[in-house]
Design a protein around this motif. Structure first.
Motif, mmCIF file in Angstrom:
data_model
loop_
_atom_site.group_PDB
_atom_site.id
_atom_site.type_symbol
_atom_site.label_atom_id
_atom_site.label_comp_id
_atom_site.label_asym_id
_atom_site.label_seq_id
_atom_site.Cartn_x
_atom_site.Cartn_y
_atom_site.Cartn_z
ATOM 1 N N THR A 1 0.831 -1.292 -0.109
ATOM 2 C CA THR A 1 -0.325 0.322 0.229
ATOM 3 C C THR A 1 0.463 1.296 0.014
ATOM 4 O O THR A 1 1.494 1.149 0.256
ATOM 5 C CB THR A 1 -0.916 0.086 1.353
ATOM 6 N N TYR A 2 0.250 2.460 -0.517
ATOM 7 C CA TYR A 2 0.979 3.898 -0.637
ATOM 8 C C TYR A 2 -0.242 4.367 0.529
ATOM 9 O O TYR A 2 -0.365 4.972 0.072
ATOM 10 C CB TYR A 2 1.231 4.315 -2.296
ATOM 11 N N PRO A 3 1.034 4.724 1.468
ATOM 12 C CA PRO A 3 -0.485 5.575 2.641
ATOM 13 C C PRO A 3 -0.188 7.532 1.382
ATOM 14 O O PRO A 3 -1.247 8.454 2.006
ATOM 15 C CB PRO A 3 0.611 5.379 3.354
ATOM 16 N N LYS A 4 0.454 7.165 1.135
ATOM 17 C CA LYS A 4 0.036 9.247 0.589
ATOM 18 C C LYS A 4 1.164 8.434 -0.977
ATOM 19 O O LYS A 4 1.547 7.904 -1.187
ATOM 20 C CB LYS A 4 1.377 10.141 1.339
ATOM 21 N N PRO A 5 0.215 10.220 -1.953
ATOM 22 C CA PRO A 5 1.098 10.072 -3.378
ATOM 23 C C PRO A 5 2.396 10.098 -2.969
ATOM 24 O O PRO A 5 2.875 10.974 -2.208
ATOM 25 C CB PRO A 5 -0.348 11.436 -3.448
ATOM 26 N N PRO A 6 3.219 9.289 -4.269
ATOM 27 C CA PRO A 6 4.962 10.049 -4.198
ATOM 28 C C PRO A 6 5.262 11.343 -4.934
ATOM 29 O O PRO A 6 3.754 12.136 -5.553
ATOM 30 C CB PRO A 6 4.785 8.759 -5.426
ATOM 31 N N GLU A 7 6.575 11.725 -4.922
ATOM 32 C CA GLU A 7 6.967 13.236 -5.122
ATOM 33 C C GLU A 7 7.433 12.936 -6.557
ATOM 34 O O GLU A 7 8.000 12.117 -6.386
ATOM 35 C CB GLU A 7 7.584 13.550 -3.908
ATOM 36 N N PHE A 8 7.533 13.559 -7.421
ATOM 37 C CA PHE A 8 7.533 13.414 -8.660
ATOM 38 C C PHE A 8 8.878 14.523 -9.302
ATOM 39 O O PHE A 8 8.589 15.460 -8.900
ATOM 40 C CB PHE A 8 7.282 12.625 -10.056
ATOM 41 N N ILE A 9 9.944 14.134 -8.932
ATOM 42 C CA ILE A 9 11.499 15.320 -9.119
ATOM 43 C C ILE A 9 11.768 14.670 -10.316
ATOM 44 O O ILE A 9 12.154 13.731 -10.725
ATOM 45 C CB ILE A 9 12.040 14.911 -7.921
ATOM 46 N N ALA A 10 11.874 16.480 -11.308
ATOM 47 C CA ALA A 10 12.538 15.913 -12.654
ATOM 48 C C ALA A 10 13.305 16.553 -12.964
ATOM 49 O O ALA A 10 12.978 17.925 -12.618
ATOM 50 C CB ALA A 10 11.614 15.686 -13.630
ATOM 51 N N GLN A 11 14.407 16.375 -14.386
ATOM 52 C CA GLN A 11 15.541 17.407 -14.477
ATOM 53 C C GLN A 11 15.668 17.042 -16.049
ATOM 54 O O GLN A 11 15.754 15.248 -15.835
ATOM 55 C CB GLN A 11 16.910 17.647 -13.479
ATOM 56 N N GLY A 12 15.276 17.313 -17.090
ATOM 57 C CA GLY A 12 15.532 16.745 -18.140
ATOM 58 C C GLY A 12 14.536 15.390 -18.243
ATOM 59 O O GLY A 12 13.296 15.085 -18.140
ATOM 60 N N GLU A 13 15.708 14.510 -18.879
ATOM 61 C CA GLU A 13 15.142 12.927 -18.916
ATOM 62 C C GLU A 13 14.940 12.301 -17.409
ATOM 63 O O GLU A 13 14.522 11.102 -17.587
ATOM 64 C CB GLU A 13 15.461 12.389 -19.960
ATOM 65 N N ARG A 14 15.609 12.562 -15.997
ATOM 66 C CA ARG A 14 15.581 11.572 -15.162
ATOM 67 C C ARG A 14 14.524 11.809 -14.401
ATOM 68 O O ARG A 14 14.001 13.208 -14.392
ATOM 69 C CB ARG A 14 17.468 12.486 -14.494
ATOM 70 N N VAL A 15 13.981 11.306 -13.796
ATOM 71 C CA VAL A 15 12.707 11.384 -12.683
ATOM 72 C C VAL A 15 12.903 10.329 -11.320
ATOM 73 O O VAL A 15 13.411 9.091 -11.981
ATOM 74 C CB VAL A 15 11.330 10.868 -13.014
ATOM 75 N N ILE A 16 13.474 11.132 -10.686
ATOM 76 C CA ILE A 16 12.838 10.661 -9.059
ATOM 77 C C ILE A 16 11.803 10.411 -8.232
ATOM 78 O O ILE A 16 11.274 11.135 -8.196
ATOM 79 C CB ILE A 16 14.629 11.577 -8.210
ATOM 80 N N VAL A 17 10.846 8.910 -7.934
ATOM 81 C CA VAL A 17 10.465 9.231 -7.405
ATOM 82 C C VAL A 17 10.271 8.956 -5.677
ATOM 83 O O VAL A 17 11.318 8.178 -5.597
ATOM 84 C CB VAL A 17 9.321 7.910 -7.719
ATOM 85 N N VAL A 18 9.692 9.393 -5.117
ATOM 86 C CA VAL A 18 10.199 9.641 -3.768
ATOM 87 C C VAL A 18 8.946 9.396 -3.208
ATOM 88 O O VAL A 18 7.626 10.468 -3.257
ATOM 89 C CB VAL A 18 10.077 10.985 -2.875
ATOM 90 N N GLY A 19 8.979 8.995 -1.901
ATOM 91 C CA GLY A 19 7.457 7.903 -1.542
ATOM 92 C C GLY A 19 8.096 6.845 -0.751
ATOM 93 O O GLY A 19 9.212 6.403 -0.152
ATOM 94 N N VAL A 20 6.870 6.119 -0.227
ATOM 95 C CA VAL A 20 6.503 5.088 1.133
ATOM 96 C C VAL A 20 5.680 4.053 0.719
ATOM 97 O O VAL A 20 4.836 4.564 0.406
ATOM 98 C CB VAL A 20 6.698 5.809 2.481
ATOM 99 N N ALA A 21 5.838 3.461 0.828
ATOM 100 C CA ALA A 21 5.693 1.792 0.707
ATOM 101 C C ALA A 21 4.875 0.915 1.926
ATOM 102 O O ALA A 21 6.476 0.708 2.583
ATOM 103 C CB ALA A 21 5.975 0.910 -0.663
ATOM 104 N N THR A 22 3.998 0.678 1.898
ATOM 105 C CA THR A 22 3.816 -0.356 3.026
ATOM 106 C C THR A 22 3.610 -1.315 2.684
ATOM 107 O O THR A 22 2.798 -1.698 2.109
ATOM 108 C CB THR A 22 2.991 0.077 4.085
ATOM 109 N N GLY A 23 3.153 -2.177 3.689
ATOM 110 C CA GLY A 23 2.994 -3.298 3.471
ATOM 111 C C GLY A 23 3.299 -5.031 4.254
ATOM 112 O O GLY A 23 4.398 -4.564 5.245
ATOM 113 N N LYS A 24 3.039 -6.378 3.314
ATOM 114 C CA LYS A 24 3.570 -7.533 4.315
ATOM 115 C C LYS A 24 4.251 -8.656 3.230
ATOM 116 O O LYS A 24 3.838 -8.609 1.924
ATOM 117 C CB LYS A 24 2.441 -7.747 5.324
ATOM 118 N N ILE A 25 5.158 -9.264 3.408
ATOM 119 C CA ILE A 25 5.808 -10.079 2.616
ATOM 120 C C ILE A 25 4.616 -11.322 2.803
ATOM 121 O O ILE A 25 4.713 -11.855 3.598
ATOM 122 C CB ILE A 25 6.983 -10.456 3.258
#
Length: 102
Positions: free
Chosen positions: A68-92
């Motif tokens: 699950t993703y408790p909050k929407p991720p943040e997308f940071i881009a520069q040119g062709e590169r995109v970094i996704v910053v976020g939190v995933a939670t769950g269980k194995i």
């Protein structure tokens, strides 16, 4: 590719993952993709290369983890590169062990 084009592609990538839509996912990524999932001690962590690596990560995600993703991720881009910053939670699924991965 400009920043304004890169972010929607990455958002579509994550939407395809959420749907488990491998065909759409592969249509979005280059054959030489390098997808790095940070973390330690959970099945999806690592570097996934090429269509084969991304497909395997998608299959592993659907079979081995409940995420699950408790909050929407943040997308940071520069040119062709995109970094996704976020939190995933769950269980194995195999162990029932919970995780939180930033």
């Amino acid at each position: 590719m400009s920043t304004e084009h890169a972010i929607p592609i990455v958002k579509d990538f994550f939407a395809a993952i959420g749907r488990g839509d491998e065909d759409s996912l592969m249509a979005l990524v280059a054959e030489d993709i390098e997808w790095i999932i940070p973390g330690d001690g959970w099945p999806l962590a690592g570097t996934h290369r090429g269509h084969v690596g991304v497909a395997e990560a998608l299959r592993k995600a659907s079979q081995e983890v409940e995420t699950t993703y408790p909050k929407p991720p943040e997308f940071i881009a520069q040119g062709e590169r995109v970094i996704v910053v976020g939190v995933a939670t769950g269980k194995i699924k195999a162990t029932g062990r919970s995780f939180e991965d930033e």
